[in-house]
Motif scaffolding. Structure first.
Motif, PDB file in Angstrom:
ATOM      1  N   ASP A 109      30.013   9.512 -17.114  1.00 57.05           N
ATOM      2  CA  ASP A 109      29.418   9.466 -18.445  1.00 57.05           C
ATOM      3  C   ASP A 109      30.441   8.913 -19.440  1.00 57.05           C
ATOM      4  N   ILE A 147      24.082  11.768  -8.238  1.00 57.58           N
ATOM      5  CA  ILE A 147      22.672  11.462  -8.050  1.00 57.58           C
ATOM      6  C   ILE A 147      22.437  11.419  -6.547  1.00 57.58           C
ATOM      7  N   ASN A 177      15.502   8.694 -12.076  1.00 55.22           N
ATOM      8  CA  ASN A 177      16.642   9.436 -12.620  1.00 55.22           C
ATOM      9  C   ASN A 177      16.677   9.462 -14.138  1.00 55.22           C
ATOM     10  N   GLY A 178      15.621   8.965 -14.782  1.00 50.74           N
ATOM     11  CA  GLY A 178      15.512   9.032 -16.235  1.00 50.74           C
ATOM     12  C   GLY A 178      16.503   8.177 -16.995  1.00 50.74           C
ATOM     13  N   PHE A 179      16.845   7.001 -16.455  1.00 51.20           N
ATOM     14  CA  PHE A 179      17.785   6.105 -17.123  1.00 51.20           C
ATOM     15  C   PHE A 179      17.046   5.008 -17.880  1.00 51.20           C
ATOM     16  N   GLU A 211      21.563   4.846 -20.202  1.00 53.37           N
ATOM     17  CA  GLU A 211      21.470   6.077 -20.980  1.00 53.37           C
ATOM     18  C   GLU A 211      20.462   6.987 -20.309  1.00 53.37           C
ATOM     19  N   LYS A 212      20.862   8.230 -20.068  1.00 54.48           N
ATOM     20  CA  LYS A 212      19.998   9.213 -19.414  1.00 54.48           C
ATOM     21  C   LYS A 212      19.205   9.970 -20.474  1.00 54.48           C
ATOM     22  N   LYS A 213      17.911  10.109 -20.211  1.00 55.71           N
ATOM     23  CA  LYS A 213      17.020  10.810 -21.159  1.00 55.71           C
ATOM     24  C   LYS A 213      17.331  12.283 -21.210  1.00 55.71           C
TER      25      LYS A 213
END
Length: 126
Positions: free
Chosen positions: A74, A82, A109-111, A124-126
């Motif tokens: 990050d 992951i 993976n919500g990116f 960017e991850k939600k």
């Protein structure tokens, strides 16, 4: 297109892999070269489907059904894992041999991918 450095832990070994984030690809595809580096035993795997690469080149994909773990960092330099239950592998050692992060990986993976005009890109991850 933006690249991302992945740390990948396979069943037998660990390696750092430079991958291309390709929002035009539905699937995440590990290159033959990187799968061999991770000792995933590509030779002899059946081709389960074909995709079309740049210029219409047909590329056979194998499905590796054992789990692998990918580690990303990050903005503070902390690693996070992951887990992938399966991954597609290019069956050909010929061609560009680039690992591709596809839309399946981003969605699951919500990116979100952000890219600005000066060439900076990040996930960017939600």
């Amino acid at each position: 297109m933006p690249n991302v450095l992945l740390a990948v832990l396979g069943p037998r070994t660990y390696s750092q892999i430079l991958a291309l984030v390709d929002t035009g690809s539905e699937e995440t595809i590990l290159s033959y070269k990187d799968a061999t580096l991770l000792q995933l035993g590509v030779s002899g795997m059946p081709i389960i489907k074909n995709i079309y690469g740049i210029g219409g080149e047909v590329i056979g994909l194998c499905e590796y059904k054992k789990a692998i773990n990918i580690f990303l960092k990050d903005t503070e330099g902390k690693s996070f894992k992951i887990h992938l239950d399966k991954v597609y592998i290019s069956s050909s050692s010929q061609g560009t041999n680039i690992t591709i992060i596809g839309m399946d990986f981003l969605k699951e993976n919500g990116f979100s991918l952000f890219y600005n005009p000066i060439g900076e890109a990040y996930l960017e991850k939600k």
